[in-house]
Design an enzyme around this catalytic site. Structure first.
Site, PDB file in Angstrom:
ATOM      1  N   ASP A  31      50.200 134.881  51.414  1.00 35.83           N
ATOM      2  CA  ASP A  31      49.589 133.553  51.986  1.00 35.83           C
ATOM      3  C   ASP A  31      48.304 135.189  53.431  1.00 35.83           C
ATOM      4  O   ASP A  31      48.224 135.757  53.705  1.00 35.83           O
ATOM      5  CB  ASP A  31      51.069 133.670  53.077  1.00 35.83           C
ATOM      6  N   GLY A  34      42.606 132.289  52.325  1.00 35.47           N
ATOM      7  CA  GLY A  34      41.474 131.255  53.224  1.00 35.47           C
ATOM      8  C   GLY A  34      41.232 132.042  54.692  1.00 35.47           C
ATOM      9  O   GLY A  34      40.054 131.520  54.444  1.00 35.47           O
ATOM     10  N   HIS A  48      41.054 134.047  47.376  1.00 36.16           N
ATOM     11  CA  HIS A  48      41.543 134.093  46.666  1.00 36.16           C
ATOM     12  C   HIS A  48      40.863 134.973  45.629  1.00 36.16           C
ATOM     13  O   HIS A  48      42.288 135.758  45.080  1.00 36.16           O
ATOM     14  CB  HIS A  48      41.125 132.552  46.316  1.00 36.16           C
ATOM     15  N   SER A  76      52.090 126.939  44.819  1.00 38.46           N
ATOM     16  CA  SER A  76      54.082 126.392  44.943  1.00 38.46           C
ATOM     17  C   SER A  76      53.610 125.181  44.679  1.00 38.46           C
ATOM     18  O   SER A  76      52.152 124.219  44.601  1.00 38.46           O
ATOM     19  CB  SER A  76      53.579 126.415  46.569  1.00 38.46           C
ATOM     20  N   SER A  77      54.396 124.358  44.543  1.00 36.00           N
ATOM     21  CA  SER A  77      54.262 123.118  43.835  1.00 36.00           C
ATOM     22  C   SER A  77      53.839 121.897  44.522  1.00 36.00           C
ATOM     23  O   SER A  77      53.279 120.855  44.862  1.00 36.00           O
ATOM     24  CB  SER A  77      56.186 122.418  43.647  1.00 36.00           C
ATOM     25  N   LEU A 142      59.151 148.176  35.225  1.00 39.26           N
ATOM     26  CA  LEU A 142      58.742 146.069  36.145  1.00 39.26           C
ATOM     27  C   LEU A 142      59.152 145.551  34.903  1.00 39.26           C
ATOM     28  O   LEU A 142      58.300 145.094  34.829  1.00 39.26           O
ATOM     29  CB  LEU A 142      57.762 147.075  37.329  1.00 39.26           C
ATOM     30  N   ARG A 199      56.352 138.093  53.903  1.00 44.13           N
ATOM     31  CA  ARG A 199      55.518 137.425  53.975  1.00 44.13           C
ATOM     32  C   ARG A 199      54.105 137.891  54.447  1.00 44.13           C
ATOM     33  O   ARG A 199      54.273 138.182  56.080  1.00 44.13           O
ATOM     34  CB  ARG A 199      55.532 135.577  54.625  1.00 44.13           C
ATOM     35  N   ILE A 206      59.795 129.995  55.058  1.00 47.30           N
ATOM     36  CA  ILE A 206      59.741 130.353  53.571  1.00 47.30           C
ATOM     37  C   ILE A 206      58.922 129.395  52.765  1.00 47.30           C
ATOM     38  O   ILE A 206      58.632 129.793  51.754  1.00 47.30           O
ATOM     39  CB  ILE A 206      61.394 130.494  53.184  1.00 47.30           C
ATOM     40  N   GLU A 218      66.648 140.299  52.932  1.00 44.34           N
ATOM     41  CA  GLU A 218      66.021 140.254  53.781  1.00 44.34           C
ATOM     42  C   GLU A 218      64.495 140.190  54.898  1.00 44.34           C
ATOM     43  O   GLU A 218      63.537 140.115  53.213  1.00 44.34           O
ATOM     44  CB  GLU A 218      65.667 142.166  55.184  1.00 44.34           C
TER      45      GLU A 218
HETATM   46  C1  IPE Z   1      53.265 129.737  50.628  1.00 42.25           C
HETATM   47  O1  IPE Z   1      51.386 129.506  51.279  1.00 42.25           O
HETATM   48  C2  IPE Z   1      52.384 129.817  48.927  1.00 42.25           C
HETATM   49  C3  IPE Z   1      51.823 130.896  48.345  1.00 42.25           C
HETATM   50  C4  IPE Z   1      51.525 131.569  48.963  1.00 42.25           C
HETATM   51  C5  IPE Z   1      51.223 130.697  47.442  1.00 42.25           C
HETATM   52  P1  IPE Z   1      50.779 128.622  51.828  1.00 42.25           P
HETATM   53  O2  IPE Z   1      49.876 128.684  52.950  1.00 42.25           O
HETATM   54  O3  IPE Z   1      51.094 127.152  50.903  1.00 42.25           O
HETATM   55  O4  IPE Z   1      52.192 127.684  52.604  1.00 42.25           O
HETATM   56  P2  IPE Z   1      51.779 126.780  53.986  1.00 42.25           P
HETATM   57  O5  IPE Z   1      51.953 125.362  53.504  1.00 42.25           O
HETATM   58  O6  IPE Z   1      51.537 127.241  55.079  1.00 42.25           O
HETATM   59  O7  IPE Z   1      53.842 126.067  54.144  1.00 42.25           O
HETATM   60  C1  IPE Z   2      47.887 131.709  50.261  1.00 42.55           C
HETATM   61  O1  IPE Z   2      46.658 131.404  50.907  1.00 42.55           O
HETATM   62  C2  IPE Z   2      47.603 131.711  48.800  1.00 42.55           C
HETATM   63  C3  IPE Z   2      47.862 130.128  47.879  1.00 42.55           C
HETATM   64  C4  IPE Z   2      48.049 129.529  48.950  1.00 42.55           C
HETATM   65  C5  IPE Z   2      47.539 129.937  46.769  1.00 42.55           C
HETATM   66  P1  IPE Z   2      46.131 130.212  51.551  1.00 42.55           P
HETATM   67  O2  IPE Z   2      44.793 129.880  50.805  1.00 42.55           O
HETATM   68  O3  IPE Z   2      47.305 129.652  51.940  1.00 42.55           O
HETATM   69  O4  IPE Z   2      45.203 131.203  52.995  1.00 42.55           O
HETATM   70  P2  IPE Z   2      45.697 130.437  54.443  1.00 42.55           P
HETATM   71  O5  IPE Z   2      46.936 130.901  54.837  1.00 42.55           O
HETATM   72  O6  IPE Z   2      44.698 128.682  54.220  1.00 42.55           O
HETATM   73  O7  IPE Z   2      44.762 131.014  55.146  1.00 42.55           O
HETATM   74 MG    MG Z   3      48.889 129.602  53.806  1.00 45.05          MG
END
Ligand code: IPE
Ligand code: IPE
Ligand code: MG
Length: 260
Positions: A31, A34, A48, A76-77, A142, A199, A206, A218
Site C-alpha cells: 500500500d 498513490g 503503481h 482487491s475486490s 519460492l 502492510r 487488513i 504476526e
Molecule cells: C489494499 O489497499 C489493497 C491492495 C494493496 C491491493 P487499499 O489502499 O485498497 O486499502 P484501503 O482502501 O486503504 O483499506
Molecule cells: C496500493 O497503493 C496499490 C493498490 C491498491 C492497487 P494505493 O493505490 O492504495 O496507494 P494509496 O494508499 O492511495 O497511497
Molecule cells: Mg491504499
C-alpha cells in the site's frame, strides 16, 4: 511442535552458528503507491508503476532468505471502485509485468500462482496467467502468489460453496468438515500457514486480505510507502518477527519448555 516454530533465534542441535527460524510464508499488503506519487507531484498511477521495482526486490529477498511462500496483494475486490482510468492502468500494468517477468521468474525457480476471483478478468489475461502458472508449476525455490481481485471474504465464501457442493454430491458428510478440510478449499490450500503479514503505507488494517489465514499470523505495519520498500525494510520486518514469541494460546513458559 508449536514451540519449535514459535520463536526467535534458535541454536541448532549441532555445534555451529546460531540459526534463525524465519517465516516460511509471508504476505504483503503493498500500500501507498498513490500517496508516494502525489508527494512527488505526479499522478497516482506513476506510483503503481514505480511499485513494480519493489515487487522485484521482495521476490529476490524471499528467494535469497529461504522464504517458501510470498503472497502479494496486488488488487482487491474493492479496488474496482476506483476511477476507471486508474483501474485500467493497473490492469495494463499487470499484463505488462506478466509478459516481462514470467520467463525470468521461471529461470529463477519461482512458481507463480494467481489467487482471487479471476472470472472478472479479460479472458486473454486469464489465458496468460494460466500459461505462466503452468510453465512455472514444477519450480520449488519460492511460491509467489499474486492476489488479484482477491477478497478474504470471497475466499471464505468460495471455500464454503465448494465444501457444500461436496456434501450435496455425497462425497463428504457434515461430520467430515473441520478446519483442515475447510482450509483445503481456500486459495492458499497448498501453502504453509501464514507466519507474517506486512502492510506498508501506514494504515493499520487488513482491508479484506487473508482473513482466514491471518488467524495466528504476526502483523507488521510500516509507514514506508510501497515504492520505497526494499530488501532492508523487509529485513527489518523479518528481524522483528524473529524476536517475537508466538504462543498460539499457550503460556510463555510452555513455549520456553517446548523449545529448550
Ligand atoms: C489494499 O489497499 C489493497 C491492495 C494493496 C491491493 P487499499 O489502499 O485498497 O486499502 P484501503 O482502501 O486503504 O483499506
Ligand atoms: C496500493 O497503493 C496499490 C493498490 C491498491 C492497487 P494505493 O493505490 O492504495 O496507494 P494509496 O494508499 O492511495 O497511497
Ligand atoms: Mg491504499
Amino acid at each position: 511442535m508449536i514451540g519449535k516454530r514459535s520463536n526467535a533465534a534458535k541454536t541448532t542441535d549441532t555445534v555451529g552458528p546460531a540459526s534463525v527460524v524465519g517465516p516460511k510464508h509471508v504476505a504483503i499488503i503493498m500500500d501507498g503507491n498513490g500517496r508516494w506519487a502525489q508527494k512527488k507531484g505526479k499522478i497516482r498511477t506513476f506510483g503503481h508503476k514505480a511499485g513494480v521495482e519493489s515487487v522485484r526486490a521482495v521476490v529476490r529477498f524471499a528467494r535469497q532468505t529461504g522464504i517458501e511462500s510470498l503472497t502479494l496483494f496486488a488488487f482487491s475486490s474493492e479496488n474496482w471502485k476506483r476511477p476507471e482510468e486508474e483501474v485500467s492502468v493497473l490492469m495494463e500494468l499487470f499484463n505488462l509485468v506478466l509478459n516481462s517477468e514470467a520467463k525470468r521468474l521461471h529461470k529463477n525457480g519461482v512458481r507463480l500462482k494467481v489467487i482471487g476471483d479471476l472470472s472478472a478478468f479479460d479472458s486473454k489475461l486469464v489465458g496468460k496467467i494460466r500459461k505462466a502458472e503452468e510453465m512455472t508449476s514444477g519450480n520449488n525455490d519460492l511460491v509467489l502468489n499474486i492476489a488479484a481481485n482477491y477478497g478474504g471474504r470471497w475466499d471464505i465464501v468460495n471455500a464454503a460453496k465448494e465444501v457444500a457442493e461436496k456434501v450435496k454430491q455425497g462425497e463428504m458428510s457434515l461430520q467430515d468438515i473441520d478446519e483442515a478440510v475447510f482450509n483445503q478449499h481456500t486459495s492458499t490450500a497448498s501453502l504453509p500457514e501464514l507466519d507474517l503479514l506486512i502492510r506498508t503505507g501506514g494504515e493499520h488494517r487488513i482491508s479484506n486480505f487473508l482473513l482466514w489465514q491471518c488467524a495466528y499470523a504476526e502483523l507488521y505495519f510500516t509507514d514506508v510507502l510501497w515504492p520505497d520498500f526494499n530488501e532492508d525494510v523487509f529485513q527489518l520486518a523479518v528481524d522483528d518477527f524473529n524476536v517475537r514469541q508466538r504462543r498460539f494460546g499457550l503460556t510463555g513458559e510452555q513455549i520456553d519448555t517446548a523449545s529448550s
